[in-house]
Design a protein around this motif. Structure first.
Motif, PDB file in Angstrom:
ATOM      1  N   VAL A 254       0.700  -1.273  -0.055  1.00  0.00           N
ATOM      2  CA  VAL A 254       0.139   0.117   0.033  1.00  0.00           C
ATOM      3  C   VAL A 254       0.818   1.367   0.109  1.00  0.00           C
ATOM      4  N   LEU A 255       1.782   1.015   0.853  1.00  0.00           N
ATOM      5  CA  LEU A 255       2.748   2.291   0.919  1.00  0.00           C
ATOM      6  C   LEU A 255       3.663   2.766  -0.268  1.00  0.00           C
ATOM      7  N   GLU A 256       3.957   1.606  -1.138  1.00  0.00           N
ATOM      8  CA  GLU A 256       4.867   1.655  -2.273  1.00  0.00           C
ATOM      9  C   GLU A 256       3.999   2.324  -3.228  1.00  0.00           C
ATOM     10  N   VAL A 257       2.836   1.876  -3.374  1.00  0.00           N
ATOM     11  CA  VAL A 257       1.978   2.430  -4.617  1.00  0.00           C
ATOM     12  C   VAL A 257       1.941   3.681  -4.183  1.00  0.00           C
ATOM     13  N   SER A 258       1.404   4.079  -2.918  1.00  0.00           N
ATOM     14  CA  SER A 258       1.437   5.620  -2.424  1.00  0.00           C
ATOM     15  C   SER A 258       2.414   6.476  -2.884  1.00  0.00           C
ATOM     16  N   GLN A 259       3.686   6.199  -2.675  1.00  0.00           N
ATOM     17  CA  GLN A 259       4.720   6.634  -2.826  1.00  0.00           C
ATOM     18  C   GLN A 259       5.124   6.947  -4.424  1.00  0.00           C
ATOM     19  N   SER A 260       4.731   5.876  -5.060  1.00  0.00           N
ATOM     20  CA  SER A 260       5.083   5.775  -6.456  1.00  0.00           C
ATOM     21  C   SER A 260       3.822   6.919  -7.036  1.00  0.00           C
TER      22      SER A 260
END
Ligand SMILES: Cc1cc2[nH]c(=O)nc(N)n2n1
Length: 277
Positions: A254-260
């Motif tokens: 979830v955090l990875e996609v948010s950062q991207s």
């Protein structure tokens, strides 16, 4: 009310800024707060009566500043039901914003897609919500009504401001984002578990397009005290609805996609703020 009053008096004494727009940044979406001009920020722990964030990806700062020349206040880090906060604490900042003079609330979140129409990285303009916890008694307006904020019985058929949604879709078209910006129904669940397959299928059957663990409670309180509301979900994953699926979901994904997608979301919301009247 007095709890809020005390917090607001403290804030009014610590900054000259008087925000008209409040922005709640979802998981890993705090980038927007960093882009405010003339920033003045306060750790939640320093603000009287403010709860503390406990979730990785949620920093815990209230940031005042200007976006496109408009006075804003940003929550870097929000509170969730799954952290064990009672809903009045989760939504406390919204009533503080009201007493600060805020008129519009922009709320962002990360969510899993239930509808096949959505792909990872899409933005969902929230047209309406299903407040699942609210339907079974976890409603922020339960208990004696605070008439100084709003009515005992609140209508929610127009919770998500039509004019702002139209403007958002217009911006999506102008920016060429319309292939991944769509309107939909957001379903709040309490979390902290992600959905079982059967739960995912149930929510989709009920008409939800995306599911997350926040937002609906803040929106209910915002509407209760008369703020205009705009909600935006960043689709971080497709919810697993098949028993033979090899996929899995976790908070890191979830955090990875948010950062991207954080910078795109920042561009979109900055443009929206610039064109709000
Ligand atoms: C923030 C967030 C992301 C997801 N993804 C999902 O499949 N189910 C959820 N409940 N949530 N919540």
């Amino acid at each position: 009310f007095d709890h809020c009053r005390e917090t607001v008096d403290w804030l009014l004494g610590h900054t000259k800024q008087r925000p008209r727009i409040a922005i709640v940044c979802g998981s890993g979406l705090g980038l927007l707060a960093d882009s405010l001009k003339n920033q003045e920020s306060f750790q939640y722990t320093d603000i009287p009566n403010f709860p503390h964030s406990t979730v990785p990806g949620h920093e815990g700062r209230l940031v005042f500043g200007e976006l496109q020349g408009k006075p804003c206040v940003c929550m870097k880090g929000r509170f969730h039901l799954y952290e064990g906060y009672p809903l009045w604490k989760v939504t406390f900042p919204i009533r503080v914003f009201k007493l600060l003079g805020v008129e519009i609330l922009l709320v962002t979140n990360a969510a899993g897609a239930l509808a096949d129409l959505y792909h990872v990285g899409d933005l969902m303009v929230i047209r309406d919500h299903i407040n699942f916890p609210g339907l079974v008694g976890q409603n922020p307006l339960l208990g004696p009504n605070e008439e100084r904020f709003g009515p005992r019985f609140l209508a929610l058929s127009d919770a998500y401001d039509g004019k702002i949604r139209t403007l958002a879709m217009e911006i999506a078209r102008q920016f060429g984002y319309d292939s991944f910006v769509k309107e939909g129904v957001y379903c709040m669940v309490s979390g902290p578990t992600f959905e079982s397959i059967a739960e995912a299928r149930l929510l989709h059957l009920l008409g939800a397009d995306a599911v997350g663990m926040s937002t609906a409670a803040e929106v209910v309180v915002a509407r209760h005290c008369g703020l205009r509301v705009f909600g935006l979900s960043l689709i971080t994953n497709k919810v697993i609805k098949e028993y033979d699926s090899q996929e899995s979901i976790d908070h890191l994904k979830v955090l990875e996609v948010s950062q991207s997608r954080a910078s795109l979301l920042q561009t979109f919301l900055t443009e929206l703020v610039g064109r709000l009247e």
